[in-house]
Each structure stands twice: as C-alpha cells, then as structure tokens.
Design an enzyme around this catalytic site. Structure first.
Site, PDB file in Angstrom:
ATOM      1  N   LYS B 182      -2.533  -8.152 -12.203  1.00  0.00           N
ATOM      2  CA  LYS B 182      -1.441  -7.513 -11.198  1.00  0.00           C
ATOM      3  C   LYS B 182      -0.608  -8.930 -10.852  1.00  0.00           C
ATOM      4  O   LYS B 182       0.571  -8.764 -10.412  1.00  0.00           O
ATOM      5  CB  LYS B 182      -2.262  -6.942 -10.079  1.00  0.00           C
ATOM      6  CG  LYS B 182      -1.211  -6.479  -8.832  1.00  0.00           C
ATOM      7  CD  LYS B 182      -0.241  -5.155  -9.367  1.00  0.00           C
ATOM      8  CE  LYS B 182       0.635  -5.016  -8.479  1.00  0.00           C
ATOM      9  NZ  LYS B 182       0.186  -3.994  -7.242  1.00  0.00           N
ATOM     10  N   LYS B 250       3.057 -10.276   0.902  1.00  0.00           N
ATOM     11  CA  LYS B 250       1.709 -10.321   1.105  1.00  0.00           C
ATOM     12  C   LYS B 250       1.100 -10.522  -0.350  1.00  0.00           C
ATOM     13  O   LYS B 250       0.305 -11.442  -0.584  1.00  0.00           O
ATOM     14  CB  LYS B 250       1.051  -8.949   1.373  1.00  0.00           C
ATOM     15  CG  LYS B 250      -0.578  -8.913   1.652  1.00  0.00           C
ATOM     16  CD  LYS B 250      -1.119  -7.521   1.240  1.00  0.00           C
ATOM     17  CE  LYS B 250      -1.154  -7.112  -0.173  1.00  0.00           C
ATOM     18  NZ  LYS B 250      -1.723  -5.770  -0.564  1.00  0.00           N
TER      19      LYS B 250
END
Lengths: 303, 303
Positions: B182, B250
């Site tokens: 990811k 984030k």
C-alpha cells in the site's frame, strides 16, 4: 483518397519518429518528397517506399523537397534545426510555393515556434506547431496525438495529412499553443516517471514480489501509462530507449524555461530534471527514461 | 453461497470505507455483527441491512461483535485505533474464539501491523494486514484491490469474505507486506497528483483551453488515473473530498518513515508531502487531494 492524394507533401527529417510518420503519409496515397541531413538516408528510404508501390522521391535539400508541395512537414531535434530546414539558405521556404502549409512536429520552445511562424508568414507560408505524443510506436502505427498551434484555415487544409499520421488532432490556439500543450504533456510524463521509480525502488528494497505488486498497482488509483509501460520495463531491467534520457532532458529544459517565463514554479518537474541529470552523469544519457530507477538504487546503496 | 455463508463475520469501523465494505459482506450472505466507536451508528446501519433482509446485528463493543465470528474485519483511522479495537480491554481478541482470522484493512505502518500480528498470534488468532486501494467508490461497488500480508492458510480461510469486498486480492508476503504494498501505491498516487497539478496550473497560466487539452493528454503517454479523475475535478474546480488531504498526509508520513528506515530516499514523495503541508496550512485539510492545484496557483501569483 482522390482529394487527399491531390495534396503534395514534403517531409524533412527521418529520425526515430520521422520515418514512421513519413511512411504513413506515403501509405495514405500522398505524393511524397523527403530530405534529410544524413546523406543517402532519404534515397534508401525512398527505395523501400517505391518497392511498396508508393509515389515517393528523395531530394538533396529541404528547398528541393518543398518544390511543388502543398504541405511541408518537419520532425527534427530542436529549434536551431527547425529554423535551418525552413529558413536556412536551402530551407523549405526557398522552394515552397506561396500558400503552402508548413507543419513542424518537433518539440521546441513556444517562443521559437512563434518566431518561425512570423518569419514564414512574411514569405507567404502558413505555419503550424504540431508536436506529438505517442512515441515511436505511435509514429509507426499512425496513432499519434498532435498538440496544434496556429491558424485554423491552415489546419483544415493540412488535416488529411495529419490524419494519416495520428489519431487525435487537438487545436489549442494561436502559434506556440501546440508547444505549450506538449509542455504540459512532458510535465505529466516526468512526474509519473518519478513516481514509478520511487515506488518500485521502495518495493524492491522492501522485498516485495514486483510482478504481483505491479498487477495490483495497475488495477487502481495508482495507475498510469508510465506504470504500465515503464514500470514493466524497470521490473524486467530493460533500459533500452523508446524515449531516451537526453531527449527527455532537452524537453524538460524547455518546459522549465517556459514555465519560469510565465511565473509558474514547477518544483516536481525541476526535481525530475535534476534526478535525470544524475542519471546522465552515471553514463546513461542514451538509455530509456525508465533507467531513472537506477538513480534511486544508487541513492539507496544498491539494489 | 452455502459454504460462504457458514462463515460468521464481525466488522469494526463504519467510516467512509467501512460502510460499503460491511454492506457488501452482508449482501454476500455472511451473518454479520458490527461495532463502531460512535454510539448508535452500528444500530442504524443494522436497521438498514435488516430492512433489506440481511442477517446483521449491532454489538456494543468489538469484543461482543467478535463472539462467534470466524473472520473479524477492521477498517479504522490509524495504528492506535487498530491496536485498541483488537487488543484493548473490550477488543475483538477478548471475544473471538481461537482460530479466528483477524483482517485489518486500515492503512498503518508495516511495523505496527507486524507487532499487532505477533500479539494476536499469542492469543491464538491469525492476522492479515490487508489495506485497500479503490476509494469509497471501490468500497461501495465491491471492486477494491487488497494488498495482503500474512499467513497464506489464514488468507485462504478468509478469501470468500475478502472476495465479497474486492475484485483483486494480492498476497505480497508475511505480516506487514500488505502495508508495504500500500505504501508503494501511495507513492505513485502522490507523485501522479503532483504531475497533474503542475501540468494544469501551467496550462491555465499559459492560457490553453483546459478541456480540449485534458482530452489530448489522457489519450497518450501522459495519462494516469490521477489525470483522468483528479484532473477532471481540478478543471471543474470541484475540491470536494473523495480522498481528503489529511488522510493522504497521514499515509505519506507513514511512507516516508518506512522508506527512511529501509534506507531508500524518496525525494519526489517528500516534496508532495511538503506541498500538501502548504495546502493544509491554507485551510484545506478536509478538501480532496486535487486541491493541490490551488497551491500552485498561489505560488504562481493567482489563477
């Protein structure tokens, strides 16, 4: 085809792109005259076309190629060459008849394109800046995208010739607008290349299985032409050039100058230009741009 | 479906992504228990599912949701929440039976995923890190891509549940490998976003017709999902969030920490992180990431 084949075409420059483009013009039935800087190259190219039954001739100079042409196309390295083949002593303007349309498919600065357009106009010639996207594959297959700047009447006259070479003609405004559109294209190409290099250098260092990962990445919001095509080549460690680093660097230098002149900073594009400078310094200027991966590997202490 | 529906599923977290994912699990026929932090949200969600004839119940705590579950799925903001919903006093580990498979679909650091996997293993539970790509649209339509790390036996057991939520399951290695995959995805997403922002800010300042240009750019080597989807939104000046700036930030903070720990510098990704910091500073943290265009506009002295 009868209307189309009534247009006589001159083509100047038989490089990586030019050969496929000129061949598609001849295949579409337009009588074609070609000229190149390299002695003998035009003759050899014409022999191949003649063997295929095409109406083609080789000329010794751009001026001689342009004699009797309705449309003159050039595809050469950079602005000095564009200026020379059209406005030099034996340039196309010295041979073309008034009213002919000159189309330059090279990637050069918008300002240079505008200056050349003005000088050709003084000689009664229309000029379109029409740089392309799609690479050698698109040139061979006749699927190029043209970013076009210049007079709409000239574009309509030349349209059948452009359609022989490409799938999409996008008129973007007056002279120079085609080059500005190509600059936007190169900004995207450069940043996407950096993303693929960073993602795959990271993934390799993290020990992930690259082929499976590539399949997953191409299926979603991370996908790009660069990931599909250049990412695949990086994984295969195939650094052969489809688009060479030195050509990308020439284009990015133009982009950054043009953007600065318009007061728009491009930090991402500038960073790619610097990383590609490192790639050139490592001896890979002739490689394909996907070799940028190796800069990240060297920054990270090797593969 | 009979074999599939024999798996009882618990789902923790009904945010932007979780709602669509949990709904697809129920629609596939798995008996479902849901729990959320926000009081009343699980009950309302279950009422909708029950009205559609699904087998669903709301639980007061993750532990209560996990009772009797074969597969436990979580989709929450960040590592502290993942740790809390599974290993906290009323976490799923306190209710799940030994042998259950815990799947976390949140995007967190690979190191955090590995630590949670180890602690769950001590309690007899398998853990898969399975962050997703595909956004809210993919969550609703059941077309997500899963980047998966962890034990293959656990993955095979949970596969029918994952297939109810996604179109592509990519196993990338041991615990943490899903999060590393990811991270590669987010590196690409970030750099592609920067390229689109630079190209369109440049094109607007150069006075090009953006809609025609966008069509030409998407047809060739400059194309990306970011250009197609986010580029379109930039041209329409639609800055509503599909993926909010604060969430991208984030994720990029995790990516940059992870890459540094592995000794691989990511200058392009770091630059996007800084430009998005400028975007947050301008009050747009809740906007979609395509609002990055406005940073370039402010750098260039306005639209």
């Amino acid at each position: 085809m009868s209307e189309a084949s009534s247009l006589h075409v001159a083509f100047i420059g038989l490089g990586t792109m030019g050969q496929g483009m000129a061949r598609n013009i001849a295949k579409a039935g337009f009588p074609l005259a070609v000229a190149t800087r390299t002695s003998g190259k035009a003759e050899a190219f014409v022999r191949t076309l003649s063997a295929e039954g095409r109406d083609a001739r080789a000329a010794r100079t751009p001026a001689a190629a342009a004699e009797g042409a309705d449309v003159v196309v050039s595809c050469v390295p950079d602005a000095p060459e564009v200026e020379d083949v059209h406005l030099g002593a034996s340039g196309t303007a010295a041979g073309a008849r008034p009213g002919a349309v000159v189309i330059d498919c090279s990637t050069i600065a918008a300002e240079a394109a505008r200056a050349i357009a003005a000088r050709l106009l003084e000689k009664g010639l229309s000029f379109l800046d029409a740089p392309v996207s799609g690479g050698q594959k698109g040139a061979v297959e006749g699927t190029l995208t043209f970013f076009i700047g210049g007079d709409v009447t000239a574009l309509e006259k030349a349209r059948p010739v452009l359609e022989a070479m490409g799938r999409r003609l996008t008129a973007l405004g007056p002279s120079g607008a085609g080059q500005l559109g190509k600059a936007a294209n190169q900004i995207l190409v450069a940043n996407n290349l950096m993303g693929v290099s960073e993602a795959l250098a990271f993934a390799a260092k993290a020990g992930l299985p690259l082929t499976s990962l590539h399949e997953a990445l191409t299926s979603g919001a991370a996908n790009s032409w660069a990931l599909e095509v250049l990412g695949k080549k990086m994984i295969d460690r195939d650094f052969k050039p489809a688009f060479a680093v030195k050509h990308q660097q020439k284009d990015l230098a133009i982009v950054l100058r043009t953007a600065r002149a318009r007061g728009i900073p491009l930090p991402g594009t500038a960073l790619v230009h610097q990383l590609l400078t490192a790639l050139e310094a490592s001896g890979r200027a002739e490689d394909g741009t996907q070799a940028l991966l190796t800069v990240y590997e060297s920054l990270g202490g090797g593969r």
